[in-house]
Scaffold this motif. Structure first.
Motif, PDB file in Angstrom:
ATOM      1  N   HIS A 171       2.255  13.963 -12.613  1.00 34.83           N
ATOM      2  CA  HIS A 171       2.620  13.612 -13.985  1.00 34.83           C
ATOM      3  C   HIS A 171       3.442  14.716 -14.648  1.00 34.83           C
ATOM      4  O   HIS A 171       4.183  14.454 -15.593  1.00 34.83           O
ATOM      5  N   ALA A 172       3.307  15.932 -14.167  1.00 35.18           N
ATOM      6  CA  ALA A 172       4.126  17.021 -14.716  1.00 35.18           C
ATOM      7  C   ALA A 172       5.580  16.900 -14.269  1.00 35.18           C
ATOM      8  O   ALA A 172       6.497  17.275 -15.006  1.00 35.18           O
ATOM      9  N   ASP A 173       5.774  16.382 -13.075  1.00 37.65           N
ATOM     10  CA  ASP A 173       7.128  16.204 -12.542  1.00 37.65           C
ATOM     11  C   ASP A 173       7.183  14.879 -11.790  1.00 37.65           C
ATOM     12  O   ASP A 173       7.275  14.839 -10.555  1.00 37.65           O
ATOM     13  N   PRO A 174       7.118  13.752 -12.503  1.00 34.71           N
ATOM     14  CA  PRO A 174       7.052  12.445 -11.827  1.00 34.71           C
ATOM     15  C   PRO A 174       8.396  12.026 -11.254  1.00 34.71           C
ATOM     16  O   PRO A 174       9.453  12.328 -11.805  1.00 34.71           O
ATOM     17  N   GLN A 175       8.324  11.327 -10.147  1.00 29.78           N
ATOM     18  CA  GLN A 175       9.507  10.759  -9.518  1.00 29.78           C
ATOM     19  C   GLN A 175       9.216   9.306  -9.177  1.00 29.78           C
ATOM     20  O   GLN A 175       8.125   8.978  -8.703  1.00 29.78           O
ATOM     21  N   GLU A 176      10.190   8.464  -9.414  1.00 32.83           N
ATOM     22  CA  GLU A 176       9.990   7.044  -9.158  1.00 32.83           C
ATOM     23  C   GLU A 176       9.820   6.795  -7.658  1.00 32.83           C
ATOM     24  O   GLU A 176      10.582   7.308  -6.843  1.00 32.83           O
ATOM     25  N   ALA A 177       8.812   6.009  -7.312  1.00 31.56           N
ATOM     26  CA  ALA A 177       8.648   5.605  -5.916  1.00 31.56           C
ATOM     27  C   ALA A 177       9.695   4.543  -5.592  1.00 31.56           C
ATOM     28  O   ALA A 177       9.667   3.459  -6.169  1.00 31.56           O
ATOM     29  N   PRO A 178      10.634   4.847  -4.684  1.00 30.60           N
ATOM     30  CA  PRO A 178      11.766   3.946  -4.452  1.00 30.60           C
ATOM     31  C   PRO A 178      11.435   2.819  -3.477  1.00 30.60           C
ATOM     32  O   PRO A 178      12.085   2.657  -2.436  1.00 30.60           O
ATOM     33  N   ASP A 179      10.411   2.024  -3.809  1.00 30.68           N
ATOM     34  CA  ASP A 179       9.970   1.031  -2.829  1.00 30.68           C
ATOM     35  C   ASP A 179       9.818  -0.374  -3.406  1.00 30.68           C
ATOM     36  O   ASP A 179       9.107  -1.202  -2.820  1.00 30.68           O
ATOM     37  N   LEU A 180      10.474  -0.667  -4.516  1.00 31.19           N
ATOM     38  CA  LEU A 180      10.351  -2.017  -5.067  1.00 31.19           C
ATOM     39  C   LEU A 180      10.824  -3.091  -4.085  1.00 31.19           C
ATOM     40  O   LEU A 180      10.159  -4.131  -3.949  1.00 31.19           O
ATOM     41  N   PRO A 181      11.948  -2.903  -3.390  1.00 24.06           N
ATOM     42  CA  PRO A 181      12.333  -3.918  -2.398  1.00 24.06           C
ATOM     43  C   PRO A 181      11.267  -4.122  -1.323  1.00 24.06           C
ATOM     44  O   PRO A 181      10.966  -5.259  -0.940  1.00 24.06           O
ATOM     45  N   ARG A 182      10.685  -3.013  -0.856  1.00 25.18           N
ATOM     46  CA  ARG A 182       9.651  -3.164   0.169  1.00 25.18           C
ATOM     47  C   ARG A 182       8.395  -3.804  -0.416  1.00 25.18           C
ATOM     48  O   ARG A 182       7.729  -4.603   0.259  1.00 25.18           O
ATOM     49  N   LEU A 183       8.084  -3.473  -1.656  1.00 20.89           N
ATOM     50  CA  LEU A 183       6.907  -4.058  -2.297  1.00 20.89           C
ATOM     51  C   LEU A 183       7.048  -5.575  -2.368  1.00 20.89           C
ATOM     52  O   LEU A 183       6.093  -6.317  -2.103  1.00 20.89           O
ATOM     53  N   ARG A 184       8.254  -6.036  -2.717  1.00 26.09           N
ATOM     54  CA  ARG A 184       8.492  -7.482  -2.746  1.00 26.09           C
ATOM     55  C   ARG A 184       8.388  -8.083  -1.343  1.00 26.09           C
ATOM     56  O   ARG A 184       7.879  -9.200  -1.170  1.00 26.09           O
ATOM     57  N   ALA A 185       8.865  -7.362  -0.357  1.00 24.28           N
ATOM     58  CA  ALA A 185       8.797  -7.864   1.012  1.00 24.28           C
ATOM     59  C   ALA A 185       7.359  -7.897   1.527  1.00 24.28           C
ATOM     60  O   ALA A 185       6.975  -8.811   2.270  1.00 24.28           O
ATOM     61  N   GLU A 186       6.542  -6.911   1.132  1.00 24.22           N
ATOM     62  CA  GLU A 186       5.157  -6.860   1.576  1.00 24.22           C
ATOM     63  C   GLU A 186       4.314  -7.937   0.904  1.00 24.22           C
ATOM     64  O   GLU A 186       3.296  -8.370   1.459  1.00 24.22           O
TER      65      GLU A 186
END
Length: 352
Positions: A134-149
């Motif tokens: 939370h001090a240095d958050p980065q977006e998890a770049p997996d929305l396409p995979r999340l939709r596929a899963e």
């Protein structure tokens, strides 16, 4: 006075101050960190000692009893667990709400997705879809995979929050501070302001508004209480928390739909921050099989599910199997008050 009597006076004073200051004075956030069960386990031995050691001084017994009566409602004691369990209908909706603890930081993406799929939920309400911290958050770049899963689920995401739904998504109205965002807002700003993600779902003839909640923490491990900057940050965090709470409360109050509010509130049931929601909504703990529910570190329940016009048949705090430090909130629900969507509410899934 004996040490026991001083202990009774001190604890009774603490409980009274808690009633007065919790949620009203930002510095009391530190006192709010005590395990809620303390409101039960501290006055009981004091009461016993007063009755045995000094029976000729009834004020000691009265003081300990008063502290117990004033505090037992904050202890997390769930007498609903003693009632017979409800029979869940075959078509009950399965909901999983969970703080994943920085998505797949503690394992692999495959391990996380396998675990989530195994839950076989109709609706997933997930927090901390981020990498880093939370001090240095980065977006998890997996929305396409999340939709596929999860090909049978619609995906709604905002900042660290994600909702997966087998039901059509009618809309995602912004809530609280997130109303200040626009389509061009950078992800970090979306992350900072979107701590409540709302998705309106078409569930049969009913509209169910699902609120995914992750209220910011009031205290972070490693903060040095001896530095003046600690108290500046504490006050700022309190202000941020209150903005999200007030935004959520206002949105729920104006919402005519059935409502399910779930997530990590970073707040115990003893804190005044939760009281407005408790007074307006029903707490799923009423059907839990846990006499002392806990969702984090065995002493605190920070994860909650609250509902309106929704019947909760089962509510369980499940084992995260080492993936997260938060337990899973597992529910079986039915939407009890259907409302037909208007002609303008045709299913539409905004881009995540």
């Amino acid at each position: 006075m004996s040490a026991w009597h001083w202990g009774i006076v001190a604890w009774l004073l603490f409980v009274v101050l808690h009633w007065v200051l919790s949620g009203r004075f930002w510095l009391w956030l530190l006192a709010d960190l005590i395990p809620p069960v303390s409101y039960l386990v501290v006055p009981l031995p004091l009461l016993a000692a007063a009755a045995v050691v000094a029976p000729a001084q009834p004020w000691g017994v009265a003081g300990a009893l008063a502290a117990l009566v004033l505090g037992v409602g904050h202890s997390g004691l769930n007498l609903g667990a003693l009632r017979p369990a409800d029979q869940s209908p075959a078509d009950a909706i399965r909901v999983l709400s969970w703080n994943t603890e920085y998505w797949y930081r503690s394992g692999t993406p495959e391990g996380l997705y396998d675990f989530l799929r195994a839950q076989r939920a109709d609706i997933y309400v997930l927090q901390e879809r981020i990498l880093g911290s939370h001090a240095d958050p980065q977006e998890a770049p997996d929305l396409p995979r999340l939709r596929a899963e999860f090909p049978r689920h619609n995906v709604v995401a905002g900042g660290e929050l994600v909702i997966l739904s087998r039901f059509p998504v009618l809309g995602t109205p912004p809530v609280g501070p997130a109303k200040a965002l626009c389509a061009q807002s950078p992800w970090r700003q979306v992350y900072d302001l979107t701590k409540i993600l709302r998705a309106d779902l078409q569930v049969g003839k009913a509209v169910l508004s699902v609120y995914n909640v992750h209220i910011p923490v009031q205290y972070a491990p490693g903060d040095n209480v001896l530095r003046p900057s600690f108290y500046t940050r504490l006050r700022e965090r309190n202000m941020k928390r209150l903005k999200h709470f007030r935004g959520l409360e206002a949105d729920v109050a104006a919402n005519p739909n059935a409502v399910l509010v779930s997530g990590d509130f970073n707040s115990t049931g003893a804190m005044r921050d939760m009281r407005r929601l408790f007074s307006r909504l029903s707490c799923a703990n009423q059907v839990a099989r846990h006499v002392f529910p806990w969702s984090w570190s065995r002493l605190w329940q920070l994860d909650w599910t609250l509902t309106s016009a929704v019947r909760v048949h089962e509510y369980r705090l499940g084992d995260p199997h080492g993936i997260s430090d938060h337990r899973l909130q597992e529910l079986l629900i039915s939407v009890s008050h259907p409302r037909k969507a208007s002609t303008d509410d045709r299913p539409r899934i905004p881009p995540a």
